[in-house]
Scaffold this motif. Structure first.
Motif, PDB file in Angstrom:
ATOM      1  N   LEU A 134      -2.355 -13.739   3.615  1.00 27.90           N
ATOM      2  CA  LEU A 134      -1.573 -12.515   3.487  1.00 27.90           C
ATOM      3  C   LEU A 134      -2.184 -11.441   4.367  1.00 27.90           C
ATOM      4  CD1 LEU A 134       0.822 -11.255   2.038  1.00 27.90           C
ATOM      5  CD2 LEU A 134      -0.706 -10.651   0.142  1.00 27.90           C
ATOM      6  N   VAL A 135      -1.580 -11.206   5.521  1.00 29.52           N
ATOM      7  CA  VAL A 135      -2.148 -10.280   6.491  1.00 29.52           C
ATOM      8  C   VAL A 135      -1.039  -9.799   7.421  1.00 29.52           C
ATOM      9  CG1 VAL A 135      -2.706 -12.021   8.243  1.00 29.52           C
ATOM     10  CG2 VAL A 135      -4.185  -9.992   8.010  1.00 29.52           C
ATOM     11  N   TRP A 175       1.409  -8.612   4.828  1.00 27.72           N
ATOM     12  CA  TRP A 175       0.674  -7.775   3.874  1.00 27.72           C
ATOM     13  C   TRP A 175       1.398  -6.441   3.673  1.00 27.72           C
ATOM     14  CZ3 TRP A 175      -2.134  -6.963  -0.062  1.00 27.72           C
ATOM     15  CH2 TRP A 175      -2.876  -5.791  -0.256  1.00 27.72           C
ATOM     16  N   LYS A 176       1.908  -5.878   4.754  1.00 27.64           N
ATOM     17  CA  LYS A 176       2.625  -4.608   4.654  1.00 27.64           C
ATOM     18  C   LYS A 176       3.858  -4.747   3.763  1.00 27.64           C
ATOM     19  CE  LYS A 176       4.893  -1.071   7.498  1.00 27.64           C
ATOM     20  NZ  LYS A 176       5.278  -0.661   8.889  1.00 27.64           N
ATOM     21  N   GLU A 177       4.621  -5.819   3.958  1.00 32.21           N
ATOM     22  CA  GLU A 177       5.810  -6.040   3.136  1.00 32.21           C
ATOM     23  C   GLU A 177       5.430  -6.316   1.683  1.00 32.21           C
ATOM     24  OE1 GLU A 177       9.305  -9.368   2.558  1.00 32.21           O
ATOM     25  OE2 GLU A 177       8.600  -8.986   4.595  1.00 32.21           O
ATOM     26  N   GLN A 219      -4.443  -9.690  -2.673  1.00 33.94           N
ATOM     27  CA  GLN A 219      -5.067  -8.667  -1.853  1.00 33.94           C
ATOM     28  C   GLN A 219      -4.881  -8.999  -0.376  1.00 33.94           C
ATOM     29  OE1 GLN A 219      -9.091  -7.366  -3.117  1.00 33.94           O
ATOM     30  NE2 GLN A 219      -8.888  -8.867  -4.779  1.00 33.94           N
ATOM     31  N   GLN A 220      -5.207  -8.042   0.467  1.00 36.96           N
ATOM     32  CA  GLN A 220      -5.164  -8.294   1.905  1.00 36.96           C
ATOM     33  C   GLN A 220      -6.085  -9.467   2.249  1.00 36.96           C
ATOM     34  OE1 GLN A 220      -6.591  -5.135   4.453  1.00 36.96           O
ATOM     35  NE2 GLN A 220      -5.225  -5.752   6.105  1.00 36.96           N
ATOM     36  N   ALA A 221      -5.584 -10.362   3.083  1.00 41.53           N
ATOM     37  CA  ALA A 221      -6.303 -11.558   3.532  1.00 41.53           C
ATOM     38  C   ALA A 221      -6.425 -12.632   2.457  1.00 41.53           C
ATOM     39  CB  ALA A 221      -7.683 -11.211   4.088  1.00 41.53           C
ATOM     40  N   ILE A 271      -7.452 -20.600  10.162  1.00 44.00           N
ATOM     41  CA  ILE A 271      -6.200 -20.296  10.859  1.00 44.00           C
ATOM     42  C   ILE A 271      -5.317 -19.564   9.865  1.00 44.00           C
ATOM     43  CG2 ILE A 271      -4.229 -21.185  12.145  1.00 44.00           C
ATOM     44  CD1 ILE A 271      -5.855 -23.654  12.806  1.00 44.00           C
ATOM     45  N   ALA A 272      -5.219 -18.254  10.035  1.00 42.98           N
ATOM     46  CA  ALA A 272      -4.494 -17.427   9.068  1.00 42.98           C
ATOM     47  C   ALA A 272      -2.992 -17.634   9.172  1.00 42.98           C
ATOM     48  CB  ALA A 272      -4.842 -15.956   9.268  1.00 42.98           C
ATOM     49  N   ASP A 273      -2.497 -17.693  10.394  1.00 37.57           N
ATOM     50  CA  ASP A 273      -1.071 -17.945  10.612  1.00 37.57           C
ATOM     51  C   ASP A 273      -0.880 -18.418  12.045  1.00 37.57           C
ATOM     52  OD1 ASP A 273      -1.073 -15.522  12.195  1.00 37.57           O
ATOM     53  OD2 ASP A 273      -0.739 -14.387  10.373  1.00 37.57           O
TER      54      ASP A 273
END
Length: 259
Positions: free
Chosen positions: A122-123, A127-129, A146-148, A210-212
């Motif tokens: 989630l970044v 994350w903003k949405e 939470q963020q990340a 690999i976040a996305d």
């Protein structure tokens, strides 16, 4: 090479497309030559400066993943050597060689009009949405993330494919199905998530999260789905060093986001 290659000018072949980073040349009815330049783009804008050998690095990384994950879905690579399709030394010099090779001969495919984005954490815009609506691309998520945070399962969140200089936009699954049909949309989603999941698991063994990432797909003349263009490079993915990762803040990233 210490000077960035910002433009290719082959005389052996006709250039038919110039993207933000890659130049495409026509070979014959079945194949193309794709050269990754050292151009740098950020937020869909080509910047005036490049990074020496960036194109070679992108090519070698993508080739590694294409071959490692070929059991999941066919890819655009052929066994034809790039040097064999040009006829002079000046052209060959623009292709690079060995570990600095920046060119591949690829299959001609019909690109799908979407980008297949897979999010594992989630970044960024997700994350903003989530902070505003509790969703990512309209998909409901559990409260309290939470963020990340690592997502419960990777999410397929497609986007439109914008022209150069314009921005891609997130689209819904329904819009994706309207563009390419439900059966193909389901297949792309399943393959993209499988591709991401196996790659992310492997990367963790090398200390990388690999976040996305995003994938592009195309169809051959028989309607067989292929992954194409590039995969799992810093231009198309968000890489985090695992040893500094912590939930609650945006980790430092091995990609071009800082630009």
């Amino acid at each position: 090479m210490n000077t960035p290659l910002l433009q290719t000018n082959l005389t052996s072949l006709k250039r038919i497309h110039q993207g933000k980073v890659r130049d495409i040349y026509d070979i014959d009815a079945n194949t193309l030559l794709m050269i990754s330049t050292d151009r740098l783009s950020a937020f869909d804008v080509i910047l005036p400066t490049g990074i020496a050998n960036k194109g070679a690095m992108l090519t070698q990384m993508a080739n590694f993943w294409f071959k490692k994950l070929a059991h999941i879905v066919p890819n655009h690579l052929t066994d034809i050597t790039p040097e064999s399709v040009v006829n002079n030394d000046a052209d060959k010099a623009q292709l690079g060689a060995g570990k600095l090779s920046r060119a591949v001969v690829i299959k001609k495919l019909k690109p799908l009009p979407i980008e297949a984005i897979v999010r594992g954490y989630l970044v960024g815009s997700g994350w903003k949405e989530y902070k505003e609506k509790g969703t990512v691309c309209g998909i409901n998520l559990p409260t309290g993330l939470q963020q990340a945070s690592r997502l419960p399962t990777p999410l397929f969140t497609p986007s439109s494919k914008a022209a150069i200089g314009e921005h891609d936009e997130n689209i819904s699954i329904a819009q994706t199905e309207a563009l390419i049909g439900k059966e193909l949309a389901d297949k792309v989603a399943k393959i993209a998530i499988a591709f991401y999941t196996e790659a992310a698991d492997y990367a963790l063994t090398r200390g990388i999260i690999i976040a996305d990432t995003k994938f592009e797909f195309g169809l051959d003349n028989n309607g067989v789905l292929h992954v194409m263009d590039e995969v799992l490079t810093p231009d198309s993915s968000r890489f985090w060093p695992a040893d500094t990762y912590k939930i609650g803040s945006n980790p430092p990233s091995y990609d071009k986001q800082y630009v």
